[in-house]
Design an enzyme around this catalytic site. Structure first.
Site, PDB file in Angstrom:
ATOM      1  N   LYS A  76       0.863  -1.186   0.000  1.00  0.00           N
ATOM      2  CA  LYS A  76       0.000   0.000   0.000  1.00  0.00           C
ATOM      3  C   LYS A  76       0.900   1.236   0.000  1.00  0.00           C
ATOM      4  CE  LYS A  76      -3.901   1.991   2.658  1.00  0.00           C
ATOM      5  NZ  LYS A  76      -4.749   1.831   3.867  1.00  0.00           N
ATOM      6  N   SER A 151      -9.737   2.137   2.935  1.00  0.00           N
ATOM      7  CA  SER A 151      -8.801   2.829   2.092  1.00  0.00           C
ATOM      8  C   SER A 151      -7.851   1.921   1.313  1.00  0.00           C
ATOM      9  CB  SER A 151      -7.974   3.807   2.932  1.00  0.00           C
ATOM     10  OG  SER A 151      -7.165   3.100   3.859  1.00  0.00           O
ATOM     11  N   SER A 175     -10.109  -0.321   6.989  1.00  0.00           N
ATOM     12  CA  SER A 175      -9.473  -0.153   5.685  1.00  0.00           C
ATOM     13  C   SER A 175      -8.809  -1.386   5.097  1.00  0.00           C
ATOM     14  CB  SER A 175      -8.440   0.979   5.748  1.00  0.00           C
ATOM     15  OG  SER A 175      -9.089   2.221   5.777  1.00  0.00           O
TER      16      SER A 175
END
Lengths: 484, 477
Positions: A76, A151, A175
């Site tokens: 990420k 997210s 997330s």
């Protein structure tokens, strides 16, 4: 090759049937082919990936390889990566290249997992759809009209689309779990403190926790083994040595006490999602688990509490992005005040600014007691709910999100409805507990996950339950047709 | 009607650690700009603070010395504000739960003792430094200082004069150095005193205060406060109002001047730092620090008077710093501990005078305690006279070796052979018949003349006592 399980990949790598270079190149080719449309990567790092793949192959040949050596991974874009842009999907950090690795990146480099690139996300991890990214929204591989969740939407999408065999994510209010649910993959948020936060761009420090995002629970256990561990550079890192998160995978579920909170099946839950979740619980019951009803009476306090505390911490954490030392700086500032105001006004997106303002307000003189302190009290009440529930059951099961993936653009004008997308996941972050999303079915061709939450340090148990569930179901094995 | 002065002090003491409070960077003074600032100090994304535990023991030391409460669970909080030399956009400090709570410090002004309340002392990180006027058209930022550990010691508004304020500041300055928690260097900013000054009619509520900042000597602190008191009284007596503000002292003109007042009051939005755990201090931690506590100045002073028979004044001077006291005790021990007054005199007059002239501190003394003790021992055993000792002292100062080496190389050994002295006396008396007549005629002051001549003839080395004795015998005979 992307249809192999990690276990099969590892076996072939160790047996010399394939090389890490071949495997890594295969994924780079797929990224080149598919990611233009999917937009799951912010940065692809072919040279770094191939260099690491060559090193992994050397280890594989010399017999010093571990289980995951040579298996590529996507990080990420919140994990600082030495020499590679770490943007947090923000214009603010569009030019930021960290001269250091996050602890998680270091750990996976040690194992020898080639880095394919950095995945797209909501800006500074603030969002539930990955639409707030400066680089544009990521699409859901199952349905390009739909969001992948957020997210960690990019991470979930690359696993679902076979653009990376394994991925890392972070979970502040859901997330990891919510995008895992939306994309039909397995994701676990461990107990707060299990994975070091060193080098993770901070959103809300007392909630942020990294975890693995993979196809199966078994694979998540292996990746978590590599990610977790005490790190003296993070004062909130837990000193628990020698934990093997894969140790309990094969335990039968007989005698397991599953708590199902009535509050998690009330108003707002899509009936079709409810059915998927209840069917999944029934499947686990069939394997010998006992299902009882438990109560989490303060569930509705979680979202309001979170949306005071997380923005409060964020408002302070994001103060360092001031245009002075790194990141975006406005053009031709006329004085210091102008430098601050314009750099931040131009560098941050709308949702980030909204949360900074909410947080600064909650902490300001005269409002601190009414907002920040009150929210801390609610946080304790939510945590106490879980403590009481776990006196009656081993784990709690319910939905991850009230709906399957919603459409791109559907909620962008309505922050409150976007915040409610996390109403089942946020309580877990408030309490710092481990929580997992496991693929459990589809609603209108969009995946739906089952949420399993356990007491502190019960990751191995959660992974065990998910793994056993995956022995009798194949939801996690399915792939969107166009990416097969 | 008279005015009552009310003064409270905030003292920032830089703790003597090797590294910063939340990172491994060095805090050594004077390095090239930004060479002692790591990613944590720069507030880079993803960086996290880790507490330097050395600051805890040092804080406990201060608490014990001030008889203060110890914060058993102290909490770091973030003080949020934007400034270019504040890399994270917040300063990590303590607010609600400081590591040191209420305590006291006793001061003495003109022989009168007074107890000053200490409100609290909390740990915090220092900011960096903005540097103006070096880069044309730009300001520079030096983050070497960012993250330096500070203990901010806040007093009650208990002081009623500039003298009391300075006595408190000096006492605290002496104390932190004794405790080994701060080097006390005011020029380098290791010990910074901010004074809050106000005046009021006796019995009235507190007046509006002004804050005097960035004054780096006790003398100037006293003058600045004196000036500020007079200024405030004048403003009030002419019907004006005091503005709450920060004022700087202009030493060249001996006035305080208003710093550009802040446009708006800052709301620092304090909240507990989620990256740091509360600091928990146990009984065992406190006992461990207590076992290592040095003797405190007041206790030492009393002991010097009782044990060594020194005067209040001498004891006060010698305990003025831990280094000086240690030097004195080393000299005294090396001379057998017999004659504290002689040791004290040499240190307080000759040595201190020479150090002052050279601008050196006791720890930089060119004459070691062992060398000074060696010289005093030669006085005590009559090898050299006090007068010769001055020559030996000067030679030791110049690095010519130990007292014994200098006595040998310069031939400074005292003449104590009575035969040799007798010969000198005879010679002088024979060469001065008219003076001998005068003496015998009743002019007894001629004795001094003879002694001088004899000492001169001996090159200063004759034992003065013996000279007197033999001379008197000869003249009387």
């Amino acid at each position: 090759m992307h249809n192999l399980t990690i276990k099969q990949m590892s076996e072939k790598l160790h047996a010399g049937e394939i090389t890490s270079v071949q495997l890594t190149q295969h994924y780079l080719d797929r990224i080149a082919k598919y990611d233009g449309e999917l937009n799951a990567y912010v940065t692809v790092t072919p040279e770094l990936a191939m260099e690491m793949a060559r090193e992994a192959d050397e280890r594989l040949q010399s017999g010093t390889a571990e289980l995951l050596t040579g298996i590529p991974v996507a990080h990420k874009d919140i994990f600082c990566t030495d020499g590679v842009k770490t943007s947090c999907s923000s214009k603010m950090l569009d030019n930021f290249i960290a001269p250091y690795d996050a602890h998680v990146v270091t750990q996976l480099k040690k194992v020898g997992m080639p880095i394919l690139g950095k995945t797209n996300m909501d800006e500074f991890a603030m969002g539930s759809s990955s639409e707030s990214s400066y680089y544009g929204p990521t699409k859901n591989p199952w349905d390009h009209q739909a969001v992948p969740g957020g997210s960690s939407g990019g991470a979930a999408a690359v696993i679902a689309a076979g653009l990376a065999p394994m991925a890392t994510g972070t979970d502040t209010g859901g997330s990891i779990r919510q995008p895992a649910s939306f994309c039909g993959i397995t994701g676990i948020k461990p107990t707060y403190g299990t994975v070091s936060r060193f080098g993770i761009v901070a959103y809300a420090s007392s909630f942020d926790q990294a975890g693995p995002m993979t196809r199966s629970a078994e694979e998540a256990a292996w990746l978590l083994n590599a990610m977790a561990g005490f790190d003296e550079r993070d004062s909130t890192s837990l000193q628990r040595e020698g934990v093997d998160y894969a140790a309990e995978l094969n335990q039968p579920l007989k005698g397991l006490k599953v708590g199902v909170p009535a509050e998690y099946f009330g108003e707002g839950l899509d009936p079709q999602v409810e059915k998927v979740v209840k069917d999944a619980i029934a499947e686990i019951q069939k394997q010998g688990a006992e299902v009882i009803e438990v109560s989490l009476p303060n569930k509705d306090l979680a979202v309001p509490s979170y949306y005071v505390l997380a923005p409060a911490e964020a408002s302070s954490n994001l103060s360092r992005f001031d245009g002075v030392r790194f990141g975006y700086r406005c053009e031709k500032p006329k004085d210091l005040q102008d430098l601050y105001t314009r750099s931040r006004a131009e560098g941050f997106g709308a949702e980030v600014k909204r949360r900074i303002m909410v947080g600064a307000y909650a902490l300001s003189a005269g409002f601190y007691d009414a907002y920040y302190l009150k929210a801390q009290k609610l946080r304790r009440m939510v945590r106490d709910d879980f403590t009481k529930a776990f006196e009656q059951c081993d784990v709690i099961m319910g939905p991850v999100a009230p709906t399957p993936a919603f459409n791109i653009g559907e909620k962008t004008d309505d922050p409150t409805s976007m915040y409610l997308a996390d109403l089942y996941t946020i309580p877990v972050n408030l309490a710092g507990l481990p929580g997992l999303s496991v693929p459990a079915g589809f609603v209108n061709n969009r995946p739906v996950g089952l949420h399993i939450v356990g007491p502190y340090f019960s990751e191995a148990k959660l992974l065990n339950i998910a793994h056993q569930y995956q022995q009798t179901t194949d939801w996690h094995k399915q792939m969107p047709a166009q990416y097969q | 009607m008279s005015w009552e002065v009310v003064i409270g002090l905030e003292i920032h003491a830089q703790l003597t650690t090797n590294t910063k409070i939340f990172s491994g960077s060095s805090i050594a003074y004077g390095a090239q700009p930004n060479t002692q600032a790591c990613a944590i100090d720069l507030g880079m994304p993803g960086m996290l603070p880790v507490l330097n535990e050395a600051v805890i023991g040092k804080s406990i030391r201060l608490a014990l010395a001030l008889n203060a409460e110890i914060g058993r669970k102290s909490v770091f909080e973030r003080k949020n504000y934007f400034y270019p030399d504040l890399p994270k956009g917040y300063q990590t400090s303590q607010l609600q739960y400081p590591i040191v709570g209420k305590g006291t410090l006793e001061i003495e002004v003109d022989g009168v003792k007074k107890t000053i309340g200490v409100t609290r002392a909390h740990l915090e990180e220092d900011a960096g430094k903005s540097v103006h006027g070096i880069l044309p058209g730009m300001s520079g930022i030096d983050l070497n200082r960012a993250g330096t550990p500070l203990l901010e010691i806040v007093s009650e508004p208990d002081m009623r004069s500039a003298k009391e304020a300075v006595a408190y500041a000096r006492k605290m300055h002496e104390l932190v150095q004794y405790l080994g928690i701060c080097d006390g260097n005011m020029q380098e900013g290791s010990f910074r005193v901010d004074s809050n000054v106000s005046v009021r009619r006796p019995g009235a509520p507190l007046g509006t205060r002004t804050e005097l900042k960035n004054i780096n000597s006790f003398r100037f602190i006293e003058k600045a406060i004196e000036y500020e008191i007079a200024r405030q009284i004048e403003v009030l007596e002419s019907g004006g109002k005091i503005v709450q503000e920060t004022r700087l002292y202009d030493a060249d003109n001996d006035v305080t001047r208003s710093m550009r007042s802040k446009e708006e009051a800052n709301d620092y939005r304090y909240f507990p730092c989620p990256d740091l755990l509360p600091v928990v201090i146990t009984d065992e931690d406190i006992d461990a620090v207590r076992a290592q506590m040095p003797e405190l100045p007041d206790v030492k002073r009393a002991r010097y008077m009782a044990e060594f028979g020194l005067s209040d004044y001498d004891a006060g001077v010698l305990t003025g710093s831990r280094e000086l006291a240690e030097y004195f005790e080393a000299v005294l021990a090396a001379t057998g501990g017999k004659d504290a007054k002689v040791c004290a005199n040499w240190i307080m007059s000759d040595l201190s005078g020479a150090l002052n002239r050279a601008g050196l501190s006791i720890s930089q003394s060119p004459i070691s305690a062992a060398h000074l003790a060696g010289m005093i021992a030669r006085i005590q055993d009559n090898t050299i006279s006090g007068k010769l000792a001055k020559q030996v002292f000067d030679a030791m100062w110049n690095g010519e070796g130990s007292a014994d080496e200098i006595i040998a190389s310069k031939g400074l050994k005292q003449i104590t052979d009575s035969g040799a002295i007798e010969a000198l006396v005879d010679e002088v008396l024979a060469n001065n018949p008219s003076q001998v007549e005068a003496y015998k005629g009743g002019q007894e002051k001629m004795l001094g003349y003879f002694v001088g001549q004899i000492m001169k003839a001996s090159g200063g080395q004759a034992n003065p006592g013996q000279v007197n004795q033999i001379l008197k015998a000869k003249l009387g005979g």
